[in-house]
Design a protein around this motif. Structure first.
Motif, PDB file in Angstrom:
ATOM      1  N   LEU A  80     -71.612  81.201  63.726  1.00  0.00           N
ATOM      2  CA  LEU A  80     -71.592  81.953  64.741  1.00  0.00           C
ATOM      3  C   LEU A  80     -72.463  81.391  65.764  1.00  0.00           C
ATOM      4  N   ALA A  81     -73.699  81.120  65.243  1.00  0.00           N
ATOM      5  CA  ALA A  81     -74.708  80.257  66.456  1.00  0.00           C
ATOM      6  C   ALA A  81     -74.121  79.017  67.114  1.00  0.00           C
ATOM      7  N   ALA A  82     -73.530  78.219  66.208  1.00  0.00           N
ATOM      8  CA  ALA A  82     -72.939  76.929  66.854  1.00  0.00           C
ATOM      9  C   ALA A  82     -71.814  77.475  67.804  1.00  0.00           C
ATOM     10  N   ALA A  83     -70.962  78.412  67.544  1.00  0.00           N
ATOM     11  CA  ALA A  83     -69.828  78.971  68.379  1.00  0.00           C
ATOM     12  C   ALA A  83     -70.366  79.441  69.977  1.00  0.00           C
ATOM     13  N   VAL A  84     -71.576  80.192  69.464  1.00  0.00           N
ATOM     14  CA  VAL A  84     -72.094  80.798  70.787  1.00  0.00           C
ATOM     15  C   VAL A  84     -72.847  79.735  71.755  1.00  0.00           C
ATOM     16  N   GLY A  85     -73.446  78.727  70.852  1.00  0.00           N
ATOM     17  CA  GLY A  85     -74.198  77.701  71.669  1.00  0.00           C
ATOM     18  C   GLY A  85     -75.660  78.163  71.259  1.00  0.00           C
ATOM     19  N   LEU A  86     -76.172  78.863  70.552  1.00  0.00           N
ATOM     20  CA  LEU A  86     -77.364  79.236  70.069  1.00  0.00           C
ATOM     21  C   LEU A  86     -78.115  78.060  69.117  1.00  0.00           C
ATOM     22  N   GLY A  87     -79.523  78.084  69.210  1.00  0.00           N
ATOM     23  CA  GLY A  87     -80.170  77.049  68.444  1.00  0.00           C
ATOM     24  C   GLY A  87     -80.108  77.912  67.017  1.00  0.00           C
ATOM     25  N   ARG A  88     -80.390  79.165  66.965  1.00  0.00           N
ATOM     26  CA  ARG A  88     -80.394  80.070  65.629  1.00  0.00           C
ATOM     27  C   ARG A  88     -80.093  81.607  66.015  1.00  0.00           C
ATOM     28  N   LEU A  89     -79.111  81.920  65.106  1.00  0.00           N
ATOM     29  CA  LEU A  89     -78.472  83.389  65.129  1.00  0.00           C
ATOM     30  C   LEU A  89     -79.113  84.203  64.073  1.00  0.00           C
ATOM     31  N   SER A  90     -79.710  85.395  64.216  1.00  0.00           N
ATOM     32  CA  SER A  90     -79.944  86.196  62.991  1.00  0.00           C
ATOM     33  C   SER A  90     -79.117  87.517  63.306  1.00  0.00           C
ATOM     34  N   LEU A  91     -78.543  88.039  62.099  1.00  0.00           N
ATOM     35  CA  LEU A  91     -77.896  89.210  62.177  1.00  0.00           C
ATOM     36  C   LEU A  91     -78.732  90.504  61.489  1.00  0.00           C
ATOM     37  N   LYS A  92     -79.378  91.327  61.975  1.00  0.00           N
ATOM     38  CA  LYS A  92     -79.772  92.548  61.412  1.00  0.00           C
ATOM     39  C   LYS A  92     -79.062  93.456  61.042  1.00  0.00           C
ATOM     40  N   LEU A  93     -78.928  93.630  59.523  1.00  0.00           N
ATOM     41  CA  LEU A  93     -77.655  94.635  59.233  1.00  0.00           C
ATOM     42  C   LEU A  93     -78.310  96.087  59.009  1.00  0.00           C
ATOM     43  N   GLU A  94     -78.394  96.683  60.210  1.00  0.00           N
ATOM     44  CA  GLU A  94     -79.004  98.028  60.086  1.00  0.00           C
ATOM     45  C   GLU A  94     -77.795  99.061  59.454  1.00  0.00           C
ATOM     46  N   TRP A  95     -76.632  98.866  59.181  1.00  0.00           N
ATOM     47  CA  TRP A  95     -76.022  99.492  58.254  1.00  0.00           C
ATOM     48  C   TRP A  95     -76.278  99.442  56.799  1.00  0.00           C
ATOM     49  N   CYS A  96     -77.305  98.696  56.450  1.00  0.00           N
ATOM     50  CA  CYS A  96     -77.925  99.196  55.020  1.00  0.00           C
ATOM     51  C   CYS A  96     -78.959 100.227  55.145  1.00  0.00           C
ATOM     52  N   ASN A  97     -79.154 100.983  56.026  1.00  0.00           N
ATOM     53  CA  ASN A  97     -79.900 101.979  55.942  1.00  0.00           C
ATOM     54  C   ASN A  97     -79.057 103.056  55.333  1.00  0.00           C
ATOM     55  N   PRO A  98     -79.861 104.122  54.839  1.00  0.00           N
ATOM     56  CA  PRO A  98     -79.210 105.164  53.771  1.00  0.00           C
ATOM     57  C   PRO A  98     -77.990 105.620  54.165  1.00  0.00           C
ATOM     58  N   THR A  99     -77.796 106.255  55.319  1.00  0.00           N
ATOM     59  CA  THR A  99     -76.558 106.832  55.893  1.00  0.00           C
ATOM     60  C   THR A  99     -75.534 105.986  56.753  1.00  0.00           C
ATOM     61  N   GLY A 100     -76.013 104.567  56.629  1.00  0.00           N
ATOM     62  CA  GLY A 100     -75.013 103.553  57.222  1.00  0.00           C
ATOM     63  C   GLY A 100     -75.443 103.006  58.761  1.00  0.00           C
ATOM     64  N   SER A 101     -76.471 103.560  59.162  1.00  0.00           N
ATOM     65  CA  SER A 101     -76.823 103.097  60.827  1.00  0.00           C
ATOM     66  C   SER A 101     -78.109 103.090  60.980  1.00  0.00           C
ATOM     67  N   HIS A 102     -78.587 102.403  62.074  1.00  0.00           N
ATOM     68  CA  HIS A 102     -80.070 102.431  62.552  1.00  0.00           C
ATOM     69  C   HIS A 102     -80.424 103.667  62.760  1.00  0.00           C
ATOM     70  N   LYS A 103     -79.796 104.971  62.925  1.00  0.00           N
ATOM     71  CA  LYS A 103     -80.051 106.039  63.415  1.00  0.00           C
ATOM     72  C   LYS A 103     -81.142 106.662  62.250  1.00  0.00           C
ATOM     73  N   ASP A 104     -81.137 106.145  60.974  1.00  0.00           N
ATOM     74  CA  ASP A 104     -82.036 106.653  60.090  1.00  0.00           C
ATOM     75  C   ASP A 104     -83.362 106.699  60.450  1.00  0.00           C
ATOM     76  N   ARG A 105     -83.563 105.302  61.147  1.00  0.00           N
ATOM     77  CA  ARG A 105     -85.141 105.188  61.538  1.00  0.00           C
ATOM     78  C   ARG A 105     -85.689 106.203  62.261  1.00  0.00           C
ATOM     79  N   MET A 106     -84.966 106.603  63.341  1.00  0.00           N
ATOM     80  CA  MET A 106     -85.266 107.818  64.042  1.00  0.00           C
ATOM     81  C   MET A 106     -85.424 109.194  63.335  1.00  0.00           C
ATOM     82  N   SER A 107     -84.295 109.432  62.600  1.00  0.00           N
ATOM     83  CA  SER A 107     -84.354 110.601  61.838  1.00  0.00           C
ATOM     84  C   SER A 107     -85.508 110.846  61.099  1.00  0.00           C
TER      85      SER A 107
END
Length: 380
Positions: A80-107
């Motif tokens: 994906l990084a090459a397709a976008v034109g980035l040197g490096r692309l990282s994907l942060k998988l926030e769906w691995c939080n307990p209820t499936g989204s980043h909202k758990d950090r706030m809750s």
């Protein structure tokens, strides 16, 4: 520095306004800064601390209501990084939080604050992820929860909210959700989401939970830019506060939005105006902009990228071919990178895209345009 060593727990000594720096004692100010409100503006507050250690983010509660949130995987995506034109692309998988989204950090932090205040009922407006997270963490905290939503909420989110024992209240539209929350708060409930107009954002105690995400990202090497699906800007604001406290440098924050809102404000529109639009990206819909979102983009030299539903669906399919099934609104973060890449501004750079929710999770109402027609949705 590891993300664990980059975090300290400290009781806040007060709050200050993001817009005017007005200082206030500790409290819960649902209207945001009262001085700004008296001038016709809406601006969120940030927690202030004494005795903070430089180079660490600060969380307000050691006794957060935890279900094991945080520490989500951050994986490379070289194709994906090459397709976008980035040197490096990282994907942060926030769906691995307990209820499936980043909202758990706030809750986790928000429910700790509610319990500390002696609340018996927490109430919020949600199109899906926020309501699911609120219901789960309220159950963990032993508090009652009530979620106001519209008929557009996906069935998966409804099932989850009810499974956690929360009360689901369906109203006609987005405005009615906020009116319902306002009435319940007036009756003594603790506000777990914004319900004001112009919109302010969520309680600063909750937003502080997102600062840990900045520490996790920085522990893997400070990126040049972080792309965030955006509605009311809670996540953007928390990231800005976290990176600022770490003191390692400030990535450029990029907001992915389904139709022009922040983009119009950055071009000169009043952030207090209404910006209606139509989208199938349920989690980041809505016609409002907050000062906190605008502040985060300005302070980080960031920008807002409009990602329409067709572009989001295309990015969702690209992620699928990489083995990742993102919620449509989460896929918008990757779609925004393709827009920036087309401008030729990403060569050699490192970007982190936040995949805030899974396509297999509570917001499973997303479907390609051949299967459903987008409707006018307004997220939290």
């Amino acid at each position: 520095m590891s993300e664990q060593r980059a975090v300290q727990i400290l009781s806040p000594s007060g709050l200050s306004c993001l817009r005017c720096d007005f200082a206030l004692p500790i409290g819960d100010y649902d209207e945001g800064c009262p001085r700004c409100a008296s001038e016709g503006h809406a601006a969120n507050l940030r927690l202030v601390y004494r005795g903070a250690v430089t180079g660490r983010i600060i969380l307000p509660s050691a006794s957060r209501i935890s279900l094991g949130e945080g520490g989500t995987p951050q994986i490379g995506a070289p194709d994906l990084a090459a397709a976008v034109g980035l040197g490096r692309l990282s994907l942060k998988l926030e769906w691995c939080n307990p209820t499936g989204s980043h909202k758990d950090r706030m809750s986790a932090q928000l429910l700790a604050r509610a319990r500390e205040r002696g609340a018996r009922l927490v109430v919020g407006a949600s199109s899906g992820n926020a309501g699911v997270s609120l219901a789960a963490y309220a159950a963990r905290a032993g508090l009652g929860a009530e979620v106001a939503t519209t008929p557009a909420m996906p069935a998966g989110a409804r099932r989850a909210i009810c499974a956690y024992g929360a009360r689901l209240v369906e109203v006609a539209d987005s405005a009615a959700r906020w009116e319902h929350v306002g009435r319940r708060v007036a009756e003594g409930a603790f506000a777990a989401t914004n319900y004001r107009r112009p919109a302010v954002g969520t309680n600063p105690f909750g937003i502080a939970g997102y600062k840990a995400l900045a520490a996790e990202i920085a522990a893997q090497g400070l990126p040049d830019l972080v792309v965030v699906p955006c509605a009311r800007g809670d996540l953007l604001s928390g990231l800005l506060l976290g990176f600022d406290e770490l003191g390692l440098g400030m990535p450029r924050l990029v907001a992915a939005e389904p139709f022009p809102r922040l983009a119009r404000v950055l071009a000169g529109a009043d952030y207090r105006a209404s910006f209606p639009g139509t989208t199938a990206q349920l989690s980041i819909g809505g016609d409002t902009v907050t000062f906190q979102a605008l502040h985060a983009l300005r302070e980080s030299r960031g920008t807002a990228i409009v990602v329409d539903d067709a572009a989001a669906w295309a990015a969702q399919r690209r992620l699928g071919r990489a083995g990742l099934h993102a919620e449509l609104a989460a896929a918008a973060a990757v779609a925004a990178l393709f827009v920036l890449g087309a401008e030729g501004s990403l060569a050699g750079r490192h970007a982190v895209a936040l995949l805030t929710g899974s396509g297999s999770g509570a917001m499973d109402g997303d479907a390609p345009p051949t299967e459903t027609k987008p409707t006018d949705q307004r997220g939290t």
